[in-house]
Each structure stands twice: as C-alpha cells, then as structure tokens.
Design an enzyme around this catalytic site. Structure first.
Site, mmCIF file in Angstrom:
data_model
loop_
_atom_site.group_PDB
_atom_site.id
_atom_site.type_symbol
_atom_site.label_atom_id
_atom_site.label_comp_id
_atom_site.label_asym_id
_atom_site.label_seq_id
_atom_site.Cartn_x
_atom_site.Cartn_y
_atom_site.Cartn_z
ATOM 1 N N SER A 17 15.822 54.321 78.730
ATOM 2 C CA SER A 17 15.473 52.971 79.152
ATOM 3 C C SER A 17 16.308 51.915 78.410
ATOM 4 O O SER A 17 17.520 52.058 78.281
ATOM 5 C CB SER A 17 13.970 52.745 78.965
ATOM 6 O OG SER A 17 13.512 51.669 79.732
ATOM 7 N N ASP B 204 12.740 55.691 85.286
ATOM 8 C CA ASP B 204 12.792 55.412 83.849
ATOM 9 C C ASP B 204 12.562 56.651 82.986
ATOM 10 O O ASP B 204 11.568 57.359 83.136
ATOM 11 C CB ASP B 204 11.737 54.351 83.523
ATOM 12 C CG ASP B 204 11.923 53.754 82.151
ATOM 13 O OD1 ASP B 204 11.644 54.460 81.158
ATOM 14 O OD2 ASP B 204 12.346 52.597 82.056
#
Length: 272
Positions: free
Chosen positions: A27, A148
């Site tokens: 991320s 993610d």
C-alpha cells in the site's frame, strides 16, 4: 496519508546513504519505498504533501460518480511519468530486492511482485497495492484481479523471514498498543459489491485478525532482538485522507526526527 511517517524515516535513510539490500512493502508503504529504492530525496514529500490539495488527488465527487476517491491516474501515471519524474533507470538498476504486496481478489491471499520481475508494469502493481475496497477499482494484472496488499498481509514480516532475512527494520504507522477492531459495518455492502470475489470478502472480513496477529509477531521479533521497530508517538491529527499540508508536514518531520534520534541505536542493532 499516514504513510508520511514512513516517508520521513526513509528520507533520513536516503540522506545518510542507508540502503538496505531487501525492501518489502504494501500500500502506501510500498509507494514510499519506491522513491527510496530509486534514491530520490524529497520526492515523497513533493508527491504527497505537494499534491494533497490538488483537485484530482482526493475527490469526493469522483468517488460518488466513479467509485474512485484518490486520482489513481494522476498518482500512478501523470505524476511519475510527466510531473514529478520517477527515476526508473536508478530504480531498476538498484541491487536492492524490492517486493510489493497485493491481494488476490479470487483467493484472498497475498501475492508479491519483485521490481525486476514485472518490468514496465511496476506502476500498475503499485496501483494495485494501494487500491482499497470501495474507494478504488480492482486492478487487473495478467490473469489476476488485485487490490490493496494491506488487506491480506499488512505487515509482511513473515514473507521477509521466509526469504531468509534474520534482522528486520519495520516501520509501523500506528502508535504502540494499537489494535485493529473487527469489521462491524458494511458487511452486506462488501458482500454485494464483491460477490464475485469471495477471497477478497473473506480477507476484508478477517482483516482485524490478520493485522493483530501480525502485530503480535512484530512484538515477538522485537523482544527477541530480531526486529527494530519504528512507531509514531502520535499521528499529528492526520487522517487516512488528510488534505491539510501542515499536519502532513508535522507527521513527515516526526518520522524524520525519529530516524535521526534512533540512528545510533539502529546502527548498533544492525552491527550486532
């Protein structure tokens, strides 16, 4: 946006020529680490703080109309290729191993990609690693649908261990004692929106367990002298979608100052 703490720490590392041979992130952590591997001092500050008020960076209107809160084309195309250039040559020629974690929407399992393994698709992998459910679309790469990396493997200590590393420098973006709470709202929305991605649903619903287990492993490694851990003392009021430059700058400086104050301690850890 809380990743500005990480950005400050990595800035100190760059300024002092601390180039770790193995880097792994997910991320926002992966995004900040990319500029660290490309050895571009100041770039993370320019990209995040410099663009936080840009109308295309965070847009609630776009979120409602297109399901995309952050301007992914701006962040992962226009900025690195046209505006705040990313040094691809230095990045790919670096002898550092750099892995970026994503989540496979079909299985819910983490999938990692090394920088030289994906070549020109690297920015797409970074995009996937930063694509949170509900605020960004799913990213397709080859035969996989990705989102993610923090969903399935928020603190990739386990992968680092499996890759043979015996010492670990870990940067967290929450204060000591933080635990993630279980998902209490929006389960029906999650199951409806991602009904064709059962693995993603399972990973999101179990995210608090995964995260808290990872924190437990970090504490264990730290206690045993296998990990050196940076944690912010406070978040300076920075939210996940913070747009106030002064708060982001304070958190960035907090990370930088932490790295500077603990430099001798870190050197001792690495040399022991």
């Amino acid at each position: 946006m809380r990743g500005m703490y990480t950005a400050g720490i990595l800035e100190y590392f760059l300024e002092n020529d601390w180039h770790f041979p193995y880097v792994i992130g997910v991320s926002a952590g992966a995004c900040n680490a990319a500029s660290y591997v490309s050895k571009q001092t100041g770039r993370n500050e320019k990209v995040t703080i410099g663009y936080c008020r840009h109308p295309d960076y965070i847009s609630y209107k776009r979120w409602v109309t297109k399901g995309e809160l952050f301007g992914m084309d701006l962040i992962f195309d226009r900025i690195p290729n046209k505006e705040v250039f990313f040094d691809f040559d230095t990045f790919y020629n670096s002898n550092q191993t750099f892995l970026v974690g994503t989540t496979d929407c079909e299985t819910g399992e983490p999938v990692y990609y090394e920088k030289n393994e994906v070549g020109e698709s690297f920015l797409n992998i970074l995009r996937a690693s930063s694509s949170l459910p509900f605020v960004a679309p799913v990213t397709k790469f080859k035969d996989k649908m990705l989102m993610d990396g923090g969903i399935s493997d928020p603190i990739p200590l386990g992968r680092s261990i499996r890759d043979g590393n015996e010492k670990h420098v870990i940067v967290l973006t929450q204060q000591d004692g933080y635990l993630k709470k279980p998902l209490r709202r929006g389960r029906w929305m999650l199951r409806r929106k991602y009904r064709n991605q059962p693995g993603l649903i399972k990973a999101v619903e179990g995210r608090s367990v995964i995260y808290n287990q990872a924190l437990s492993e970090v504490r264990k490694a730290e206690k045993e002298g296998r990990a050196f851990v940076f944690r912010p003392d406070g978040l300076m009021g920075v939210s996940r979608i913070e747009k106030r430059e002064e708060r982001l700058t304070s958190l960035y400086k907090h990370g930088y100052d932490h790295a500077m104050k603990r430099a001798e301690e870190l050197e001792a850890f690495l040399s022991s």
